[in-house]
Design an enzyme around this catalytic site. Sequence first.
Site, mmCIF file in Angstrom:
data_model
loop_
_atom_site.group_PDB
_atom_site.id
_atom_site.type_symbol
_atom_site.label_atom_id
_atom_site.label_comp_id
_atom_site.label_asym_id
_atom_site.label_seq_id
_atom_site.Cartn_x
_atom_site.Cartn_y
_atom_site.Cartn_z
ATOM 1 N N SER A 114 0.802 -1.219 0.542
ATOM 2 C CA SER A 114 0.107 -0.043 0.105
ATOM 3 C C SER A 114 0.873 0.867 -0.151
ATOM 4 O O SER A 114 1.950 1.344 0.690
ATOM 5 C CB SER A 114 -1.237 -0.493 1.054
ATOM 6 O OG SER A 114 -1.349 1.099 1.456
ATOM 7 N N GLN A 133 1.406 -0.073 -5.028
ATOM 8 C CA GLN A 133 0.492 0.926 -5.749
ATOM 9 C C GLN A 133 0.627 2.348 -5.148
ATOM 10 O O GLN A 133 1.018 2.372 -4.500
ATOM 11 C CB GLN A 133 -0.550 0.468 -4.223
ATOM 12 C CG GLN A 133 -1.927 1.259 -4.191
ATOM 13 C CD GLN A 133 -3.075 1.438 -3.008
ATOM 14 O OE1 GLN A 133 -2.341 1.723 -2.073
ATOM 15 N NE2 GLN A 133 -4.014 0.876 -2.724
ATOM 16 N N THR A 161 -4.778 3.139 -7.992
ATOM 17 C CA THR A 161 -6.115 3.068 -7.428
ATOM 18 C C THR A 161 -6.598 4.317 -7.748
ATOM 19 O O THR A 161 -6.161 4.832 -7.681
ATOM 20 C CB THR A 161 -6.385 2.851 -5.856
ATOM 21 O OG1 THR A 161 -5.443 1.703 -6.033
ATOM 22 C CG2 THR A 161 -7.203 2.874 -4.955
ATOM 23 N N ARG A 170 -17.258 6.762 6.029
ATOM 24 C CA ARG A 170 -16.873 5.424 7.004
ATOM 25 C C ARG A 170 -17.426 5.572 8.240
ATOM 26 O O ARG A 170 -16.970 6.504 9.128
ATOM 27 C CB ARG A 170 -15.531 4.983 7.384
ATOM 28 C CG ARG A 170 -14.752 4.676 5.497
ATOM 29 C CD ARG A 170 -13.410 4.400 5.517
ATOM 30 N NE ARG A 170 -13.468 4.958 3.866
ATOM 31 C CZ ARG A 170 -11.706 4.879 2.833
ATOM 32 N NH1 ARG A 170 -10.729 4.752 3.763
ATOM 33 N NH2 ARG A 170 -11.584 4.663 1.364
ATOM 34 N N LYS A 256 -6.959 -0.648 -10.355
ATOM 35 C CA LYS A 256 -7.174 -0.989 -9.485
ATOM 36 C C LYS A 256 -8.923 0.211 -9.540
ATOM 37 O O LYS A 256 -8.432 1.086 -8.670
ATOM 38 C CB LYS A 256 -7.051 -1.292 -8.245
ATOM 39 C CG LYS A 256 -8.005 -1.316 -7.348
ATOM 40 C CD LYS A 256 -6.830 -1.661 -5.921
ATOM 41 C CE LYS A 256 -7.842 -2.940 -4.445
ATOM 42 N NZ LYS A 256 -8.605 -1.418 -4.453
ATOM 43 N N HIS A 280 -13.062 -1.112 -3.968
ATOM 44 C CA HIS A 280 -12.859 -0.381 -2.290
ATOM 45 C C HIS A 280 -13.042 -1.537 -1.345
ATOM 46 O O HIS A 280 -12.859 -0.193 -1.151
ATOM 47 C CB HIS A 280 -12.674 1.120 -2.678
ATOM 48 C CG HIS A 280 -11.306 1.598 -2.067
ATOM 49 N ND1 HIS A 280 -10.282 2.196 -3.123
ATOM 50 C CD2 HIS A 280 -10.880 1.670 -1.233
ATOM 51 C CE1 HIS A 280 -9.493 2.709 -1.926
ATOM 52 N NE2 HIS A 280 -9.427 2.118 -1.386
ATOM 53 N N ARG A 283 -15.674 0.291 0.580
ATOM 54 C CA ARG A 283 -15.143 2.028 1.592
ATOM 55 C C ARG A 283 -15.061 3.034 0.807
ATOM 56 O O ARG A 283 -14.903 3.972 1.371
ATOM 57 C CB ARG A 283 -13.966 1.170 2.049
ATOM 58 C CG ARG A 283 -13.359 0.029 2.973
ATOM 59 C CD ARG A 283 -11.969 -0.610 3.165
ATOM 60 N NE ARG A 283 -11.553 1.287 3.783
ATOM 61 C CZ ARG A 283 -11.785 1.103 5.230
ATOM 62 N NH1 ARG A 283 -12.218 0.114 5.703
ATOM 63 N NH2 ARG A 283 -10.482 1.795 5.419
#
Length: 395
Positions: A114, A133, A161, A170, A256, A280, A283
């Site tokens: 990540s 990523q 991404t 969230r 992604k 995702h 999320r």
Amino acid sequence: MMERDQLVRRYLNVDGFRRGAMRVLPRPVFDFTDGGAEDEVTLRRNEAAFHEPALLPRPLQGVAERDLSVDMFGTTLSMPVMIGPTGLSGMLWPDGELESHRAAAAAGTAYCMSHASTVPIEALPKTGHRWMQVFVYKDRGFTRSFVDRAAQAGFDALVLTIDNQTLGQRERDTRNGFSIPPKLLLKVMAAMAIRPNWLWRMRERRDFTFANYAAIEGGADRNTLAGRMNALLDPSMSWADVAMLRKQWAGPLILKGILHPADIQIALDHGVDGVIVSNHGGRQLDRAASGLDALPAVAAAAQGRMKVLLDGGIRRGVDVLIAKAMGADACLIARPQLWGLAVGGEAGVAAVLEILRRDLDRALCLCGVTRFADADASLLAPGVVPSTRPKAIAA
């Protein structure tokens, strides 16, 4: 600490690790890894989608030995399950990214680091199959610096991404008073206090931070970094940014966050080598389609001209087989490996991978399939809309 096989026997399946993670993590930390956006409809949809397709096994096929390996951009992986990018893994276990990478490398599969890892890009050992990523930020030079660092560190593939133009809402985190970095609110402190094992193992990593950003920004503290990262997200990102990265990055480039089949031809026109069908993990946009529901049309549009991967909702090995029958070349997991990490570090992640490997091997045997690569839509009962693409070409 228990070894991998002990953890496999104790927890039996991925959901067992979820329950185990709930017991060992402070509730705000667990909910950060477990939760989704708004009403979490898409989060639930991701798992529920795998409950609908029905398989039609053909037992008399002579499948004494099965082959789970897959070709991925000219490299052979031992299994079609890879570890997807998850931010701040080091909040669950000290240097969690290193733990997960070791587990993936030992299992012979790929690990995607990540951008928001707690260890820097350069700290990831040059072993196994490593993907990196990246995000597109308002400061394109900042984005390009990540790509340069990944290239210099010898990563095998770049994962852009694209569904992060702004942060999803969230609400579990809001209700828990949880933020990145954690603020020492009374409710957060109380939740941490009743998880002494987590506090003890994190005692030397209490200052975990966004390591890749700290290195670039001169060691800024977490509060400064978190605010800067959120402000850098850019709703104006476009296909021009894909073209920019394609020009800069020589290796496989993967997008992604693809759900719409109309994006596939555009991706091909921009030299993209693969896509990850993903929302995702539920999320970002609540009410988005599940990855599995979007997969057949995306795979049909790709027509074997690029790798089509799937993430979101994988909880059983048979889910991976269903994804393959509906057009995916392989799958990535995120939450399951985080739950394994929370329970047992490297051994926990290794146990999750082993459970999925055993599940998938068993499903292949019971369906009468010798090679995972040969599984196709003929496994699906009528009523499922599968991909109509030809078999994927090597890439």
